[in-house]
Design an enzyme around this catalytic site. Sequence first.
Site, mmCIF file in Angstrom:
data_model
loop_
_atom_site.group_PDB
_atom_site.id
_atom_site.type_symbol
_atom_site.label_atom_id
_atom_site.label_comp_id
_atom_site.label_asym_id
_atom_site.label_seq_id
_atom_site.Cartn_x
_atom_site.Cartn_y
_atom_site.Cartn_z
ATOM 1 N N TYR A 218 0.840 -1.196 0.000
ATOM 2 C CA TYR A 218 0.000 0.000 0.000
ATOM 3 C C TYR A 218 0.882 1.256 0.000
ATOM 4 O O TYR A 218 1.660 1.469 -0.916
ATOM 5 C CB TYR A 218 -0.984 -0.022 1.167
ATOM 6 C CG TYR A 218 -2.183 -0.915 0.910
ATOM 7 C CD1 TYR A 218 -3.163 -0.537 -0.014
ATOM 8 C CD2 TYR A 218 -2.347 -2.119 1.569
ATOM 9 C CE1 TYR A 218 -4.268 -1.340 -0.264
ATOM 10 C CE2 TYR A 218 -3.453 -2.930 1.333
ATOM 11 C CZ TYR A 218 -4.404 -2.539 0.399
ATOM 12 O OH TYR A 218 -5.492 -3.334 0.152
ATOM 13 N N SER A 219 0.793 2.105 1.025
ATOM 14 C CA SER A 219 1.485 3.398 0.976
ATOM 15 C C SER A 219 2.999 3.296 1.066
ATOM 16 O O SER A 219 3.696 4.285 0.800
ATOM 17 C CB SER A 219 0.965 4.313 2.092
ATOM 18 O OG SER A 219 -0.336 4.756 1.800
ATOM 19 N N MET A 220 3.541 2.143 1.452
ATOM 20 C CA MET A 220 4.995 1.988 1.378
ATOM 21 C C MET A 220 5.467 1.915 -0.062
ATOM 22 O O MET A 220 6.666 1.996 -0.330
ATOM 23 C CB MET A 220 5.433 0.751 2.171
ATOM 24 C CG MET A 220 5.513 1.035 3.668
ATOM 25 S SD MET A 220 5.780 -0.417 4.724
ATOM 26 C CE MET A 220 7.187 -1.174 3.988
ATOM 27 N N LYS B 265 4.849 4.338 -1.990
ATOM 28 C CA LYS B 265 5.243 5.728 -2.200
ATOM 29 C C LYS B 265 6.757 5.914 -2.071
ATOM 30 O O LYS B 265 7.374 6.685 -2.816
ATOM 31 C CB LYS B 265 4.527 6.631 -1.196
ATOM 32 C CG LYS B 265 3.026 6.740 -1.365
ATOM 33 C CD LYS B 265 2.432 7.631 -0.284
ATOM 34 C CE LYS B 265 0.961 7.925 -0.514
ATOM 35 N NZ LYS B 265 0.093 6.740 -0.348
ATOM 36 N N TYR C 174 -2.328 14.368 3.733
ATOM 37 C CA TYR C 174 -2.055 13.102 3.053
ATOM 38 C C TYR C 174 -3.007 12.928 1.874
ATOM 39 O O TYR C 174 -4.210 13.200 1.990
ATOM 40 C CB TYR C 174 -2.214 11.956 4.043
ATOM 41 C CG TYR C 174 -1.468 10.708 3.662
ATOM 42 C CD1 TYR C 174 -0.170 10.760 3.174
ATOM 43 C CD2 TYR C 174 -2.059 9.461 3.813
ATOM 44 C CE1 TYR C 174 0.508 9.611 2.848
ATOM 45 C CE2 TYR C 174 -1.377 8.295 3.499
ATOM 46 C CZ TYR C 174 -0.092 8.383 3.005
ATOM 47 O OH TYR C 174 0.583 7.243 2.676
#
Length: 653
Positions: free
Chosen positions: A76-78, A80, A203
Amino acid sequence: AVVLKRNRCRPEKAGLDARALKKVDEALHARVERNEMPGVVNIVYRHGVLAHMDCHGYADIERKVPMRPDSIVRLYSMTKCIVSVAAAVCLEDGVLRLDDLVSKFIPAFADIKVRQEGGELEPAVRPITVLHLLTHTAGMGYGPMLGDEADGEAEERFLPVITRAGRGRTSPSDPSAITTLEQWCNEIATVPLRSQPGAEWFYSYSHDVVGRVVEVVTGQRLDAFLQRRVLGPLGMVDTGFEVPREKWDRVAGMYRRFEVEAVRPPGGGAAVQDVAMAPAVAEATKPTDSDADPTPRTDANSASPAPRDAERDGVQEPAQPDDTVYELRRLDSRSAEANEWMAGNASPILSGGGSVDAMTGGLVSTAADYSRFCLMLLRRGELDGVRILKEETVDLLCTNQLPAATGKSDAWAFSTPGVGFGLIGSVSVEHPELDSALRPGEYGWGGMAGTAWTNDPREDFFLLSFSLTAFDLTTEEELRGGVRAAIAQFDQRREKAEMRRMERAEKEQRRVERLAAAAPGLARTTTPTKRPRSPASAAKRGPQLRAASADLAPKRRRSEAEAGAVKSPDKTSPPKTPTPARSEAGNSVRKAAGNLQRSATEPQSSPTDRRVRARAGELETPSPDGATASMTPRRVRLHLDRSAPRTACTVSA
C-alpha cells in the site's frame, strides 16, 4: 548483503541487549495469541549486521501458512517510498526538477480549482509543482478506503473516481471504467482541491500522480522503469504490482481487526458475540463457495477464537458482560483464482501511492526485499557495490522539505510539532515538543496493511514490522521502542563493565604502590620499566658520583700497584712488599674485573645490571696527568687489561 536467517542474528555485536528484544517478541507474540493480528515479522539491522529477526503466527490463517521473511504482503502506501526513489533517479538524470509544474507533464492539472469551506470553487493561486506532490502539500486528499463510509464531503468528492477505478479491475470493458494511470490522473485533476497548493500538509493521492510524471519523463511504464532502475539493481526479486501464480504458496492474507463484546453466560458455553462493521466490508468479506475453508478453525490464531469448553475443564465461569475479544476478518480472496493481487486479477492502474480504488493497488513485496531497500537508504544510496542514488540525493530525500514546499517554518505533518516530511516519508526534527518516542533525524513510513519501517542514521539502524492487519502500525512502534531500550541497556552494561575494569586497574595500581613503599629495593628490581631520570636529578647526582670516584681512585691505584697490576715508573727501585691490607684491596679489584667479564658474556642483562653499567659510565677517575677523565665502561676495561697480571684476569670485549 542482507541475509535473513535466525542463526545469523548478532544482537550483541550490533550493540543491542538481547533480553530487551526478547521482551518485545513476547509482547507481540501475546498479541497474536489474543487474536489481535494473524502473525508478525520483525527485522532489525544495525552496525552492518543482522541484529534481530522474529517471525510468529500465520501469514495465511485459513491455509495455515506460517509467517516468514519471504511472505508476500501488500505494501500500500509503502509503495510511495519506492516511487520517490524513482523520481529521485529522474532528478539525477536531469529529466525532472522539483520546481517543475505538474501541468508540464499532465496538462489536465493546468486548470485546477479549490473548494472553499462554504462550497464555492476558486482558482488555485499557484500551480502544483513536483515538490508539492512529493511532500503532500498539493492540496489534494484521499477518499474512503476498504469499504468505509466517506468522512464528510472532502472524501465524498472522490467516490465517483474510486468506483470507476474499481470497475477497471472487475469490468474493464465497461465504458465508464478507468483502466490506465494516465486516464486516472486526468480524472483526479477534475476533483477540486481541499486547500491551496503549498498551504498545508495533507495526506493524499499525490504519489499516484508522481508515478504518472515518471512515466512521462522516462517514456516508460511505471512498472518497467521501477524494475530497471530500482527493483532490479537492488535485487528485490519478489516486488511488483502483481504476484505470479507460481508464488501463490507464499502470498499472505490481509485482515482487519474488530472488537467483539462477548458475554459468557453462567455455567459455561459459547460466548455471544456482537460486532458492528461497515456493511460494504461485511459483504466483501462474506465467504463464497470458492473461498470456503473445508477445515474448521479452532486454534488461537484463527479468525474466530474457539470458546473455552467449561464442561471439559470442570469449571463454571460467571457472566462476564465486559469481556472484550478480537475478531479478524479477511479482506482479500482466499483462492488463487480470485485473489485481487494475483496476475490477471490485479488492478490495471499502476498506483504509485498504494491504491486508487476501494482496496486494491500498489506494490507487493516481502520483508526480505524491503530490508534491502531500507539498507540502501541507510548506506546513502548504495547496496552490494551497486549505487542507486548519490549520497547528496539520499540526504535530500530524507530531510524535512515542508518549509521549502510551504514557505513556513512551522509546517508539520499531521499538525504534530517536530514531525516533518521529506520526499520519501516522515522525518523527525529537533523541536521542544517532539514526541518522546521519536528521535531527530529518523525517517520512515507505513502502509495500510500493517506494514511500517524506520531508518535512524544517527544510531545506524533500520527496522521494519509487518502485521498484515489493516490500519494497525502499532507493532512497528513497539519494535522501535524495544530497539531504543535494547540500545540503552546495552550501553549501560558496557559502561558498568568499563567502570569495573577501571576499578580493578586502580586497585592493582594501589597494590603496586603499597609494595613499592614497603620494599623499595624489591620494587626497583621488579619494575618492568624505569622512569627516565630528569635533568635536575642527573645534575644533582653528577657531583656526588665524581666525589666518590675521586675518593676511590688513590685506593684503587695503590691496590693495583701492590697486586703487580701497575709497574713503578722508576725501573731501578725494587718492588714493594704488599701489606695484608693492600693484598685484600687487590683481590677486590680482581673480583670486580671478573664481574665485568661475566656481565660482558651474558646474553641478556637484568634491569639492575643495566643500571649498574649506566652508572659506571658516569664515573670519573683521575688521569695520569692529574686531570679528571670520564671512567666509561670501555676505559675501565682497557685500564684493567693493561695493568692487571695476565695470569690473574683477562677482560674480553
